[in-house]
Design a protein around this motif. Structure first.
Motif, PDB file in Angstrom:
ATOM      1  N   THR A  92       0.841  -1.199   0.000  1.00 20.10           N
ATOM      2  CA  THR A  92       0.000   0.000   0.000  1.00 20.10           C
ATOM      3  C   THR A  92       0.876   1.249   0.000  1.00 20.10           C
ATOM      4  O   THR A  92       0.379   2.353  -0.180  1.00 20.10           O
ATOM      5  N   TRP A  93       2.181   1.069   0.225  1.00 14.22           N
ATOM      6  CA  TRP A  93       3.157   2.166   0.162  1.00 14.22           C
ATOM      7  C   TRP A  93       3.835   2.166  -1.195  1.00 14.22           C
ATOM      8  O   TRP A  93       4.186   1.100  -1.716  1.00 14.22           O
ATOM      9  N   HIS A  94       4.054   3.351  -1.749  1.00 13.17           N
ATOM     10  CA  HIS A  94       4.666   3.507  -3.071  1.00 13.17           C
ATOM     11  C   HIS A  94       5.788   4.536  -2.980  1.00 13.17           C
ATOM     12  O   HIS A  94       5.633   5.570  -2.316  1.00 13.17           O
ATOM     13  N   ILE A  95       6.888   4.253  -3.650  1.00 15.25           N
ATOM     14  CA  ILE A  95       7.981   5.217  -3.688  1.00 15.25           C
ATOM     15  C   ILE A  95       7.546   6.358  -4.598  1.00 15.25           C
ATOM     16  O   ILE A  95       7.254   6.155  -5.774  1.00 15.25           O
ATOM     17  N   ALA A  96       7.483   7.550  -4.026  1.00 15.82           N
ATOM     18  CA  ALA A  96       7.022   8.723  -4.766  1.00 15.82           C
ATOM     19  C   ALA A  96       8.178   9.465  -5.414  1.00 15.82           C
ATOM     20  O   ALA A  96       8.020  10.047  -6.487  1.00 15.82           O
ATOM     21  N   ASN A 113       1.452   6.478   0.922  1.00 22.25           N
ATOM     22  CA  ASN A 113       0.553   5.357   1.117  1.00 22.25           C
ATOM     23  C   ASN A 113      -0.750   5.605   0.366  1.00 22.25           C
ATOM     24  O   ASN A 113      -1.119   6.758   0.130  1.00 22.25           O
ATOM     25  N   ASP A 114      -1.461   4.527   0.041  1.00 21.66           N
ATOM     26  CA  ASP A 114      -2.751   4.654  -0.625  1.00 21.66           C
ATOM     27  C   ASP A 114      -3.731   5.496   0.187  1.00 21.66           C
ATOM     28  O   ASP A 114      -4.630   6.125  -0.373  1.00 21.66           O
ATOM     29  N   ASN A 115      -3.555   5.540   1.525  1.00 17.91           N
ATOM     30  CA  ASN A 115      -4.461   6.334   2.368  1.00 17.91           C
ATOM     31  C   ASN A 115      -4.053   7.806   2.430  1.00 17.91           C
ATOM     32  O   ASN A 115      -4.696   8.600   3.105  1.00 17.91           O
ATOM     33  N   PRO A 139      -5.931  10.786   0.165  1.00 16.95           N
ATOM     34  CA  PRO A 139      -5.674   9.548  -0.559  1.00 16.95           C
ATOM     35  C   PRO A 139      -5.083   9.801  -1.951  1.00 16.95           C
ATOM     36  O   PRO A 139      -5.382  10.809  -2.579  1.00 16.95           O
ATOM     37  N   ALA A 140      -4.237   8.857  -2.380  1.00 15.01           N
ATOM     38  CA  ALA A 140      -3.696   8.936  -3.738  1.00 15.01           C
ATOM     39  C   ALA A 140      -4.861   8.990  -4.714  1.00 15.01           C
ATOM     40  O   ALA A 140      -5.887   8.357  -4.508  1.00 15.01           O
ATOM     41  N   GLY A 141      -4.710   9.747  -5.767  1.00 18.40           N
ATOM     42  CA  GLY A 141      -5.776   9.893  -6.746  1.00 18.40           C
ATOM     43  C   GLY A 141      -6.631  11.133  -6.498  1.00 18.40           C
ATOM     44  O   GLY A 141      -7.446  11.492  -7.322  1.00 18.40           O
TER      45      GLY A 141
END
Length: 168
Positions: A92-96, A113-115, A139-141
């Motif tokens: 749920t974690w992404h390297i930004a 994180n997605d949250n 949240p992402a998006g």
């Protein structure tokens, strides 16, 4: 990904094909002057960024595999000096982004994180020193996005959160 993998002061190009073979084109004055075959890497591993994680003025390669395992290839003279495992982050974690977020001259890792939670992993000499939770921005998006500014130099990037709806 572009980085100075051979410490000659000129950006080089990291290439990867669909089967996982990895190579570097060494550039000088805009011309290819050499190439290095780094061999195959499992297609489940992905280049997530490039930065100087050990403060030697050579670009290193940040990897993450499909299971969330994170590692760094420390580079020297366009060859892998050593591999450093940094641990696992839930998917749920992404390297930004990669940048020097604490201004110590070493690249750090920015996560989202997605949250919407954002944190950094602070690196020094190829070692994960600690993490800093930067809070939840949505949240992402959503309309909030992480962008980077080129403050001091390309190797010293600092995060900037912007509202994509109002950013110009």
């Amino acid at each position: 990904d572009v980085g100075d993998y051979n410490k000659d002061g000129t950006s080089d190009i990291l290439w990867r094909n669909d089967t996982g073979d990895l190579g570097i084109w060494e550039l000088k004055n805009g011309l290819k002057v050499g190439g290095v075959d780094l061999g195959p890497v499992a297609t489940s591993a992905h280049v997530e960024g490039v930065g100087d994680f050990n403060h030697d003025n050579t670009s290193d390669i940040l990897w993450r595999d499909d299971s969330g395992n994170v590692s760094i290839w420390e580079m020297q003279n366009a060859a892998v000096l050593r591999t450093i495992g940094l641990g696992n982050m839930d998917n749920t974690w992404h390297i930004a982004d990669v940048g020097d977020y604490n201004k110590d001259g070493t690249s750090d890792i920015l996560w989202r994180n997605d949250n919407g939670d954002v944190k950094t992993w602070e690196m020094q000499n190829g070692v994960l020193l600690g993490t800093t939770d930067l809070s939840i921005v949505g949240p992402a998006g959503t309309s909030m996005a992480i962008t980077s500014c080129w403050c001091d130099s390309p190797s010293r990037r600092h995060p900037r959160l912007t509202d994509a709806a109002t950013a110009g």
